[in-house]
Design an enzyme around this catalytic site. Structure first.
Site: not given
Ligand code: COA
Length: 378
Positions: A223, A262, A315
Site C-alpha cells: 500500500h 494496482h 508511488d
Molecule cells: N510487478 C510485476 N508483476 C506484478 C506487479 C508488479 N508490481 N503487480 C502485480 N503483478 C502481477 C502479479 O504477479 C500477478 O500475476 P499473475 O496473475 O501472473 O500471478 C498479477 O499481476 C495480479 O497481481 P495481484 O497481486 O493478484 O494483484 P492485486 O490487485 O492483488 O495487487 C498490488 C495489487 C498493488 C498489491 C500489486 O500490484 C503490487 O504488489 N504492486 C507493487 C506494490 C505497489 O506498488 N503498491 C502500491 C500500490 S498504490
C-alpha cells in the site's frame, strides 16, 4: 472435516460494500474524481487546503470559507507538550509507528474524542490533518538531535511541512510540489487503509481510532510503503543503463517492480502522470535528471506488463521527487499518510451516517468434534 460451500471473495476483489460520494476511480480509463471533480483539475488549480475542504465537506470552498478554514488549520498545528514527550520516547521507531502512536495519544487531548456526530468528526479530522505534519517533522528533527520547530502561521500545510523539517523558509516551487502531492493522495475509494478506517468506524469507535487504524494499514509495502521501495530500487539500479537488466532479473526471480500494479487501475494511474511531470522538472532544476531517466527506462522495459494492465501507480515517481527534495526515505509513507487524513475522515463520516457493522465471514475448513483429551493425558 467441516467445509462450507459459500462463494469465497478472497481479498474482497470486486466486492462493493456500500455507496460513496467521496471519490470515484475509473480503473479502465485511468481517471479519478474527488466529489465529482477531476483530479487533473484539482491537481492543476487547487491548494491542499481547498482539497481538504472539498473532500471533507463535499463542496469547494468560497474564498471566505477557505480563509476561515485555513485559519482553523493554522490554529491547530501546534502539538501538546505531552505529545512531543511521547515522540521523544518513541524517537527510534519508524516514522509511521511514531505518527500512529502520536495520533492515537492525541485522543487523550481532544475534548470531542467521543462525539461521533458529523460536525465533531469533521472538526477532529481538521485538527488531525493540521497536527500530522507537525508530528512527522517534530519526530524527524528530534531523532536527529535537533530542536523541533514551531509551525509558521504564514505558511500552508505543505510549506510548514518543509519548514518544520528543514528549519528554513522553503522555496515556493518545492512547496508547490509537496502541496500537489498531498492533493493527489487526499482520497482514493475503498483502498485497504480506508477500509480499515471504516471497519473501526463501523463498530462506532471514534475518529482517532479509525485514523490510527488507517495509518497502521497504510504502512505495508503493498500500500503506502511502495514509494520508499521504488527509491531503494532506483538507488540499486544506479544508472539508466542498468535498468533493463534489473527489471529482467527482478521479474525473472519472481519479484515485483514496486510502484507498478494496482487493484483497481488497469491503466496508468492518473496521479502518477502529475508526479512524473513534476519529477522531470525538479530533476532538471536540481541538476539531477538521472532519477527520472532511470524510472522512465523502467517504464519502457515494463511495456509488456502495461499491456496486461500492470502500469505505474502513484508511488512510482513520488519517491524520487521526495529524495530530490532532501526528504529521508523512511518519511515517504508518512507524507502519504498526512495527505490521506481528509479522505479517511470523509469516509468515516459516511460510515457513521449510514452505519452497519462490517463483519464478513471466513469459510471454516478445519476439523469439528475432535476428541477432547485432558492435559495430563496429552
Ligand atoms: N510487478 C510485476 N508483476 C506484478 C506487479 C508488479 N508490481 N503487480 C502485480 N503483478 C502481477 C502479479 O504477479 C500477478 O500475476 P499473475 O496473475 O501472473 O500471478 C498479477 O499481476 C495480479 O497481481 P495481484 O497481486 O493478484 O494483484 P492485486 O490487485 O492483488 O495487487 C498490488 C495489487 C498493488 C498489491 C500489486 O500490484 C503490487 O504488489 N504492486 C507493487 C506494490 C505497489 O506498488 N503498491 C502500491 C500500490 S498504490
Amino acid at each position: 472435516m467441516a467445509e462450507e460451500t459459500s462463494t469465497l471473495h478472497r481479498g474482497l476483489r470486486e466486492v462493493y460494500i456500500d455507496r460513496t460520494t467521496s471519490s470515484y476511480i475509473d480503473g479502465k480509463a485511468g481517471k479519478l474524481w474527488y466529489r465529482g471533480y477531476s483530479i487533473d483539475d484539482l491537481a492543476s488549480n487547487c491548494t491542499f487546503e481547498e482539497v481538504i475542504y472539498l473532500v471533507m465537506n463535499g463542496e469547494l470552498p468560497t474564498q471566505s470559507e477557505l480563509d476561515t478554514f485555513v485559519q482553523e488549520l493554522s490554529d491547530n498545528m501546534t502539538l501538546p507538550e505531552a505529545i512531543i514527550d511521547i515522540i521523544r520516547i518513541t524517537k527510534d521507531a519508524h516514522p509511521m509507528d511514531v505518527l500512529r502512536t502520536a495520533i492515537s495519544a492525541l485522543a487523550a487531548f481532544d475534548p470531542e474524542v467521543n462525539d461521533n456526530s458529523a460536525e465533531a468528526t469533521l472538526r477532529k479530522g481538521t485538527r488531525l490533518t493540521a497536527q500530522a505534519p507537525t508530528i512527522v517533522t517534530t519526530h524527524a528533527r528530534i531523532r536527529n538531535g535537533q530542536d523541533p520547530i514551531n509551525p509558521s502561521p504564514d505558511l500552508s500545510l505543505a510549506g510548514n511541512f518543509l519548514y518544520m523539517l528543514f528549519g528554513e523558509i522553503p522555496d515556493p516551487e518545492d512547496t508547490k510540489l509537496i502541496d500537489k502531492d498531498f492533493v493527489l493522495h487526499a482520497e482514493h475509494g475503498l483502498n485497504a487503509s480506508s477500509f480499515g478506517a471504516r471497519v473501526s468506524a463501523s463498530t462506532q469507535a471514534d475518529l482517532h481510532c479509525a485514523i490510527t487504524t488507517g495509518i497502521s494499514v497504510l504502512k505495508g509495502p503493498s500500500h503506502g510503503g511502495a514509494a520508499e521501495s521504488v527509491m531503494t530500487m532506483s538507488l540499486e539500479i544506479g544508472s539508466e543503463e542498468n535498468a533493463e537488466q534489473y527489471v529482467k532479473d527482478t521479474l525473472g526471480g519472481g519479484g515485483r517492480i514496486m510502484g507498478f500494479g494496482h487493484r483497481i487501475y488497469k491503466a496508468v494511474d492518473p496521479r502518477s502522470i502529475h508526479i512524473q511531470d513534476d519529477l522531470k522538472a525538479l530533476g532538471e532544476r536540481k541538476g539531477e535528471p538521472k532519477w527520472y531517466s532511470i524510472l522512465q527506462k523502467v517504464v519502457e522495459v515494463m511495456a509488456p506488463y502495461s499491456r496486461r494492465g500492470i502500469c505505474q501507480n502513484v508511488d512510482f515517481f513520488s519517491g524520487a521527487m521526495y529524495y530530490l527534495l532532501g526528504i529521508p526515505e523512511d518519511l515517504f509513507i508518512s507524507i502519504f499518510a498526512v495527505g490521506r487524513i481528509p479522505g479517511w475522515t470523509a469516509q468515516v463520516v459516511e460510515q457513521f451516517e449510514n452505519n452497519i457493522l462490517l463483519r464478513p465471514r471466513l469459510q471454516y475448513v478445519g476439523e469439528l468434534d475432535r476428541e477432547f483429551i485432558a492435559i495430563e493425558n496429552r
